[in-house]
Design a protein around this motif. Structure first.
Motif: not given
Length: 283
Positions: A40-49, A80-83, A209-216, A249-253
């Motif tokens: 399993i890999f998790y949301p990141h503010y980075r994107n990748a090839l 890309g950035i995934h939620q 921006p809200k999604e980005f903030l959450t992932i950061v 904290f628990i809800k966010h994770f």
């Protein structure tokens, strides 16, 4: 790497300027035939090839599956950035290269807004860089030296460098990392309205921006927890990371990973020397 059946290595670009745009490269291979690597890999503010040699990739709603295919020279995909967390399955043998960009990194190597280049994420058959990139990949895959591989990739990207010029978005991303401002606060600090902010994020990052903030916020907490030799109590850690309380904290994770923090942190694995954290699953 003679007689090594599998290996994962991550390295930053050797070119210092490129480090502003490319966080790191990784090289992942396995020669263990008829085995499957599942994680399993998790949301990141980075994107990748991601590039596979002699493999084929297919995507589900929140999953991907890679299988050997000798007829497919290179499979190049973009994530890309995934939620939400995603499940990956890779059938060996495989030979994989990852190019992990800083949040606005890939924007410095394309001529158009990201939303014009990428119409879906993840995206298979990413051919934006064309035959020139394929020629570089042939050289990278034909050499055994990791440093040589990095230098070849560096050469390709430094020759394509076209600095991103949307300073309003660059400033917005910088402020999010420095101060974790809420969207309204961010808009007020930058001096333009929320609609403009939203439009810039969607145009150049393919997320709001809200999604980005959450992932950061999630990634900052993950990196901090993993960096501490003595793991803190979760209540203490929640306040340390500016969550309202442990429940928040628990809800966010759970929203981001699908797990409560205790289970998430107990099952996470660190790959390589950079910030690749996966939950490794059984076959």
């Amino acid at each position: 790497m003679t007689n090594v059946l599998e290996n994962y290595t991550s390295l930053k670009p050797n070119n210092k300027e490129l480090q502003n745009y490319i966080a790191y490269y990784y090289f992942d291979f396995s020669l263990k035939k008829n085995t499957v690597k599942k994680f399993i890999f998790y949301p990141h503010y980075r994107n990748a090839l991601t590039i596979y040699k002699n493999s084929r990739i297919s995507f589900g709603e929140n999953s991907s599956y890679v299988s050997p295919d000798k007829e497919k020279e290179y499979e190049i995909s973009y994530t890309g950035i995934h939620q939400h967390s995603r499940v990956g399955k890779i059938q060996a043998p495989f030979n994989k290269i990852g190019i992990v960009f800083q949040p606005l990194g890939i924007n410095n190597f394309i001529e158009f807004p990201l939303c014009k280049v990428i119409d879906e994420s993840p995206k298979a058959n990413f051919d934006y860089f064309g035959n020139t990139f394929n020629s570089t990949l042939k050289l990278v895959y034909s050499t055994d030296g990791i440093e040589q591989k990095v230098n070849l990739l560096d050469d390709f990207f430094i020759n394509r460098l076209n600095p991103f010029k949307e300073e309003r978005l660059t400033d917005a991303v910088r402020l999010i990392f420095e101060k974790e401002l809420a969207v309204q606060q961010l808009s007020e600090t930058l001096g333009f309205n929320r609609k403009t902010l939203y439009r810039l994020f969607k145009k150049h990052l393919n997320c709001g921006p809200k999604e980005f903030l959450t992932i950061v916020k999630f990634r900052k907490a993950l990196n901090l927890y993993q960096s501490q030799d003595t793991k803190p109590q979760l209540t203490e850690f929640a306040y340390q990371n500016e969550y309202y309380d442990q429940s928040d904290f628990i809800k966010h994770f759970k929203k981001v990973t699908g797990f409560n923090p205790k289970k998430f942190f107990s099952n996470i694995s660190h790959l390589g020397s950079e910030d690749t954290f996966w939950t490794l699953l059984g076959n």
